[in-house]
Design a protein around this motif. Structure first.
Motif, PDB file in Angstrom:
ATOM      1  N   SER A  81       0.808  -1.220   0.000  1.00  0.00           N
ATOM      2  CA  SER A  81       0.000   0.000   0.000  1.00  0.00           C
ATOM      3  C   SER A  81       0.844   1.274   0.000  1.00  0.00           C
ATOM      4  N   LEU A  82       2.143   1.170  -0.264  1.00  0.00           N
ATOM      5  CA  LEU A  82       3.027   2.336  -0.237  1.00  0.00           C
ATOM      6  C   LEU A  82       3.165   2.975  -1.608  1.00  0.00           C
ATOM      7  N   LYS A  83       3.352   4.289  -1.601  1.00  0.00           N
ATOM      8  CA  LYS A  83       3.581   5.035  -2.836  1.00  0.00           C
ATOM      9  C   LYS A  83       5.046   4.913  -3.243  1.00  0.00           C
ATOM     10  N   ASP A  84       5.341   5.275  -4.498  1.00  0.00           N
ATOM     11  CA  ASP A  84       6.719   5.274  -4.965  1.00  0.00           C
ATOM     12  C   ASP A  84       7.521   6.337  -4.232  1.00  0.00           C
TER      13      ASP A  84
ATOM     14  N   LYS B 182       2.562   2.854  10.929  1.00  0.00           N
ATOM     15  CA  LYS B 182       1.516   3.374  10.054  1.00  0.00           C
ATOM     16  C   LYS B 182       1.333   4.873  10.238  1.00  0.00           C
ATOM     17  N   LYS B 183       1.463   5.344  11.483  1.00  0.00           N
ATOM     18  CA  LYS B 183       1.283   6.762  11.781  1.00  0.00           C
ATOM     19  C   LYS B 183       2.301   7.617  11.031  1.00  0.00           C
ATOM     20  N   VAL B 184       3.574   7.218  11.034  1.00  0.00           N
ATOM     21  CA  VAL B 184       4.583   8.020  10.332  1.00  0.00           C
ATOM     22  C   VAL B 184       4.373   7.964   8.823  1.00  0.00           C
ATOM     23  N   LEU B 185       3.935   6.826   8.310  1.00  0.00           N
ATOM     24  CA  LEU B 185       3.655   6.720   6.877  1.00  0.00           C
ATOM     25  C   LEU B 185       2.461   7.582   6.469  1.00  0.00           C
ATOM     26  N   LEU B 186       1.424   7.604   7.291  1.00  0.00           N
ATOM     27  CA  LEU B 186       0.247   8.427   6.990  1.00  0.00           C
ATOM     28  C   LEU B 186       0.580   9.916   7.068  1.00  0.00           C
ATOM     29  N   ARG B 187       1.344  10.313   8.066  1.00  0.00           N
ATOM     30  CA  ARG B 187       1.723  11.721   8.213  1.00  0.00           C
ATOM     31  C   ARG B 187       2.560  12.199   7.033  1.00  0.00           C
ATOM     32  N   ALA B 188       3.405  11.321   6.505  1.00  0.00           N
ATOM     33  CA  ALA B 188       4.256  11.680   5.369  1.00  0.00           C
ATOM     34  C   ALA B 188       3.503  11.553   4.045  1.00  0.00           C
ATOM     35  N   LYS B 189       2.245  11.106   4.113  1.00  0.00           N
ATOM     36  CA  LYS B 189       1.417  10.875   2.925  1.00  0.00           C
ATOM     37  C   LYS B 189       2.091   9.894   1.966  1.00  0.00           C
ATOM     38  N   ALA B 190       2.688   8.856   2.557  1.00  0.00           N
ATOM     39  CA  ALA B 190       3.407   7.861   1.781  1.00  0.00           C
ATOM     40  C   ALA B 190       2.622   6.572   1.603  1.00  0.00           C
ATOM     41  N   ILE B 191       1.443   6.518   2.204  1.00  0.00           N
ATOM     42  CA  ILE B 191       0.653   5.296   2.166  1.00  0.00           C
ATOM     43  C   ILE B 191      -0.750   5.630   1.651  1.00  0.00           C
ATOM     44  N   THR B 192      -1.299   4.701   0.897  1.00  0.00           N
ATOM     45  CA  THR B 192      -2.676   4.874   0.451  1.00  0.00           C
ATOM     46  C   THR B 192      -3.575   4.241   1.505  1.00  0.00           C
ATOM     47  N   ALA B 193      -4.391   5.013   2.133  1.00  0.00           N
ATOM     48  CA  ALA B 193      -5.230   4.547   3.249  1.00  0.00           C
ATOM     49  C   ALA B 193      -6.201   3.525   2.774  1.00  0.00           C
TER      50      ALA B 193
END
Length: 105
Positions: A67-70, A94-105
């Motif tokens: 679920s991660l972005k490039d 997950k929190k750090v990935l969401l804050r960095a907008k690096a993951i598609t929820a």
């Protein structure tokens, strides 16, 4: 895989950073690139503890990698990593990935 000091330094300077109790993320979005690096400093402990921390981060990254972005990711272990349960570590990750907008929820 991010391996050289030059690559790590570039991401530290140019990337977005997000902090949680057990992990720090440095993220630089790049189209078509999917690189990752894991690091643990001597503040964490001896080589056994540093390697254990990197293994935990690596396992969590591969668990969420679909679920991660490039982009280029660098995960840095914090001392709180050893005091957290798997669920708490998963939430921090997950929190750090969401804050960095690096993951598609």
């Amino acid at each position: 895989m991010v391996k050289t000091h030059k690559e790590f330094s570039y991401i530290y300077r140019k990337g977005k950073n997000q902090h949680a109790n057990s992990v720090v993320l440095f993220y630089l979005p790049q189209n078509g690139v999917h690189k990752v690096g894991f690091t643990a400093t001597k503040k964490i402990g001896n080589a056994v503890k540093r390697n254990r921390a990197k293994r935990r981060m690596r396992a969590m990254f591969y668990e969420l990698s679909n679920s991660l972005k490039d982009g280029t990711y660098i995960f840095v272990a914090k001392a709180g990593l050893f005091d957290t349960s798997h669920e708490k570590f998963h939430n921090d990750f997950k929190k750090v990935l969401l804050r960095a907008k690096a993951i598609t929820a």
